[in-house]
Design a protein around this motif. Sequence first.
Motif, PDB file in Angstrom:
ATOM      1  N   TYR A  15      -7.058 -51.963  37.740  1.00  0.00           N
ATOM      2  CA  TYR A  15      -6.724 -50.801  36.681  1.00  0.00           C
ATOM      3  C   TYR A  15      -5.126 -50.718  36.262  1.00  0.00           C
ATOM      4  O   TYR A  15      -4.905 -49.952  35.693  1.00  0.00           O
ATOM      5  CB  TYR A  15      -6.933 -49.472  36.982  1.00  0.00           C
ATOM      6  CG  TYR A  15      -8.573 -48.838  37.762  1.00  0.00           C
ATOM      7  CD1 TYR A  15      -9.476 -49.010  36.442  1.00  0.00           C
ATOM      8  CD2 TYR A  15      -8.627 -48.217  38.540  1.00  0.00           C
ATOM      9  CE1 TYR A  15     -10.717 -48.767  36.599  1.00  0.00           C
ATOM     10  CE2 TYR A  15      -9.802 -48.676  39.524  1.00  0.00           C
ATOM     11  CZ  TYR A  15     -10.879 -48.210  38.438  1.00  0.00           C
ATOM     12  OH  TYR A  15     -12.129 -47.695  38.830  1.00  0.00           O
ATOM     13  N   GLY A  16      -5.010 -52.090  36.460  1.00  0.00           N
ATOM     14  CA  GLY A  16      -3.929 -52.703  34.920  1.00  0.00           C
ATOM     15  C   GLY A  16      -2.576 -52.958  36.261  1.00  0.00           C
ATOM     16  O   GLY A  16      -1.342 -53.394  35.281  1.00  0.00           O
ATOM     17  N   GLY A  17      -2.255 -52.822  37.282  1.00  0.00           N
ATOM     18  CA  GLY A  17      -1.226 -52.920  38.095  1.00  0.00           C
ATOM     19  C   GLY A  17      -0.908 -54.560  38.691  1.00  0.00           C
ATOM     20  O   GLY A  17      -0.155 -54.919  39.255  1.00  0.00           O
ATOM     21  N   THR A  18      -1.278 -55.374  38.228  1.00  0.00           N
ATOM     22  CA  THR A  18      -1.292 -57.123  38.368  1.00  0.00           C
ATOM     23  C   THR A  18       0.481 -57.594  38.319  1.00  0.00           C
ATOM     24  O   THR A  18       0.709 -57.901  39.371  1.00  0.00           O
ATOM     25  CB  THR A  18      -2.522 -57.313  37.131  1.00  0.00           C
ATOM     26  OG1 THR A  18      -3.517 -57.209  37.286  1.00  0.00           O
ATOM     27  CG2 THR A  18      -1.815 -59.402  37.532  1.00  0.00           C
ATOM     28  N   PHE A  19       1.158 -56.794  37.081  1.00  0.00           N
ATOM     29  CA  PHE A  19       1.699 -57.673  36.458  1.00  0.00           C
ATOM     30  C   PHE A  19       2.970 -57.022  37.782  1.00  0.00           C
ATOM     31  O   PHE A  19       3.844 -57.099  39.077  1.00  0.00           O
ATOM     32  CB  PHE A  19       3.124 -56.733  35.867  1.00  0.00           C
ATOM     33  CG  PHE A  19       3.974 -56.874  35.289  1.00  0.00           C
ATOM     34  CD1 PHE A  19       4.259 -58.483  35.237  1.00  0.00           C
ATOM     35  CD2 PHE A  19       5.376 -56.148  35.230  1.00  0.00           C
ATOM     36  CE1 PHE A  19       5.943 -59.035  35.093  1.00  0.00           C
ATOM     37  CE2 PHE A  19       6.295 -56.922  35.204  1.00  0.00           C
ATOM     38  CZ  PHE A  19       7.178 -57.965  35.369  1.00  0.00           C
TER      39      PHE A  19
END
Length: 63
Positions: A15-19
């Motif tokens: 949900y977008g927490g890769t960085f």
Amino acid sequence: MPRVPEKILHSYTIYGGTFGATIAMYFFNHKVTSEKFQPIYRKIMFTQICFIVILLIINLQIF
């Protein structure tokens, strides 16, 4: 404090927490060499990068 299950870590990454997940992984030296965690994490990261590139190509109308 209980440990966080890998399913939850993967869901945060999806949900977008890769960085943030990448920075935290190396900063805290957590799950960096995990043979179970890394392949799934890399697939999620690759998919997100491809998605961003596709969006940029569509938005910039390169082709």
